[in-house]
Design an enzyme around this catalytic site. Sequence first.
Site, mmCIF file in Angstrom:
data_model
loop_
_atom_site.group_PDB
_atom_site.id
_atom_site.type_symbol
_atom_site.label_atom_id
_atom_site.label_comp_id
_atom_site.label_asym_id
_atom_site.label_seq_id
_atom_site.Cartn_x
_atom_site.Cartn_y
_atom_site.Cartn_z
ATOM 1 N N ARG A 99 43.262 5.519 17.224
ATOM 2 C CA ARG A 99 43.125 6.507 18.311
ATOM 3 C C ARG A 99 42.136 6.099 19.394
ATOM 4 O O ARG A 99 42.274 6.464 20.541
ATOM 5 C CB ARG A 99 42.693 7.859 17.741
ATOM 6 C CG ARG A 99 43.769 8.539 16.936
ATOM 7 C CD ARG A 99 43.258 9.875 16.432
ATOM 8 N NE ARG A 99 44.132 10.387 15.402
ATOM 9 C CZ ARG A 99 43.754 11.239 14.456
ATOM 10 N NH1 ARG A 99 42.513 11.700 14.417
ATOM 11 N NH2 ARG A 99 44.617 11.648 13.556
ATOM 12 N N CYS A 130 44.746 16.897 14.576
ATOM 13 C CA CYS A 130 45.461 18.188 14.705
ATOM 14 C C CYS A 130 44.721 19.191 15.580
ATOM 15 O O CYS A 130 45.334 19.887 16.401
ATOM 16 C CB CYS A 130 45.702 18.774 13.321
ATOM 17 S SG CYS A 130 44.389 18.473 12.143
ATOM 18 N N HIS A 243 46.014 26.011 12.125
ATOM 19 C CA HIS A 243 44.620 25.904 12.565
ATOM 20 C C HIS A 243 44.381 26.905 13.698
ATOM 21 O O HIS A 243 45.227 27.059 14.597
ATOM 22 C CB HIS A 243 44.338 24.513 13.134
ATOM 23 C CG HIS A 243 44.235 23.414 12.109
ATOM 24 N ND1 HIS A 243 44.387 23.610 10.754
ATOM 25 C CD2 HIS A 243 43.962 22.087 12.265
ATOM 26 C CE1 HIS A 243 44.224 22.448 10.120
ATOM 27 N NE2 HIS A 243 43.971 21.513 11.013
#
Length: 340
Positions: A99, A130, A243
Site C-alpha cells: 500500500r 477497510c 465498521h
Amino acid sequence: MGYKIVVVGATGNVGHEMLNILAEREFPVDEIAALASRKSLGTEVSFGDRTLKTTDLDTFDFTGWDMALFAVGSEATKKYAPKAAAAGCVVIDNSSLYRYDADVPLIVPEVNPQDVHGYAKKMIIANPNCSTAQMVVALKPLHDRATIKRVVVSTYQSVSGAGKEGMDELWDQTKSIYNPTDSKPATKFTKQIAFNVIPHIDVFLDSGETKEEWKMVAETKKILDPKVKVTATCVRVPVFVGHSESINIEFESPLDADEARDILRESPGIMVIDKREDGGYVTPIECVGDYATFISRIRDDSTVENGINLWCVSDNLRKGAALNAVQIAELLGREVLKKG
Ligand SMILES: NC(=O)c1ccc[n+]([C@@H]2O[C@H](COP(=O)([O-])OP(=O)(O)OC[C@H]3O[C@@H](n4cnc5c(N)ncnc54)[C@H](OP(=O)(O)O)[C@@H]3O)[C@@H](O)[C@H]2O)c1
C-alpha cells in the site's frame, strides 16, 4: 471474450465475498480459479450457482491468467504476488504489503480511478485498509467542494476485520459467558472481546499510535490528498460485520451540514440515511451485504469555523475489501485490458 481470474484466499472471509461479488456483478469471467493453502485443497467454495474446488496456491502457475485478486495476508502475499506479477497476471492485493510502495497505486475507484495506469510499474494494485476505504468515499466529494483541512476519526471496527479467527473468537467467547465451565480466553484479540471494546488494532508504534491508526493517516493521504491532516483512534467492537466511524471534518472554506448532506446524496457509492428521529440512522447490522457506504448524523460542529460531524458505516468485507477489489478489477478491465 472475458477474463481469466484467480481468487487467492478463496476460503477466507474476503475471498468468499470476492467470489460472491464477481458473480453478483456479472464480471465477465471466462475462467476462474479458487486458491488457498494446501490444507484446504479440494475445499468447495461457491461462485454464483457453480461450485469450485480450491487448489494449492503454492503450486499454481499464473501464466496466461489476467488478474489475481489476493486476500491472504502480507506474508503469503510477499511470497506469491511477485510470482503472479512476473507471469504477467495483474495482482489486486488486499494486504497492507504494497500500500505504501510509491510504485504501486492504492485505489478506491470513487476517489482516484486515474491512478490505475500506475499498475504497469509492478503489475500490482493495492486495495486500502477497510476503515480507510469507507472514509475516503465519504470525504472525496466534500474535499472537492470545500477542501478538507483536518479529519478526526474514531472507528468502531467489527471482528471480521481480523479474519475468520476473529469471528470465531467473538462467537465462542459470547457463548462461554453463559457457560462459564467452557471459558474461552482471548487469543486473537488482546483482551476479552465479548461484551467489551478494545482500543487497540494492529501493533503499537513508537509514537504511541497503533499501526491501524497510522494506516488510516498514510492511506488517506496517498488516495485523497497528501495535504489533508488526519488523526485516528481505532477500536475493536463486538460486532461481527460492519465498521462504523465517527468523523469530524474541518474545511478551508464554508460548508454547512445541509450542503454536505446534499452533496453526499449525489455522490457515487454513498447512501445518506439521516433523519433526526429515533432510528433515523444506519447501524452496522443494516449494512451487511450492501455495497454502499452509509452516512448518517450529519451535523454542524459549532466549535470550529467550518466543520461538520458525521457517522459513516459500511460492510468491511465488501467496500472495505472485496467490493473495492472487484471495482478495481472492473476499472482495470475498462481502462486498460479492455476484454469482455
Ligand atoms: N477482513 C477485512 O475486513 C479486511 C479488509 C481489508 C483487507 N483485509 C486483508 O485481506 C486479507 C485476508 O483477510 P481475511 O479477513 O479474508 O482473512 P481470513 O478469513 O483469515 O482468510 C485468509 C485466507 O488466506 C489463505 N491463506 C493464508 N495463508 C496462506 C498461504 N500461505 N497460502 C495460501 N493461502 C493462504 C487462507 O487459506 P486457508 O483457509 O487454506 O488457510 C484463507 O483463504 C488480509 O491481508 C487482510 O488484512 C481484510
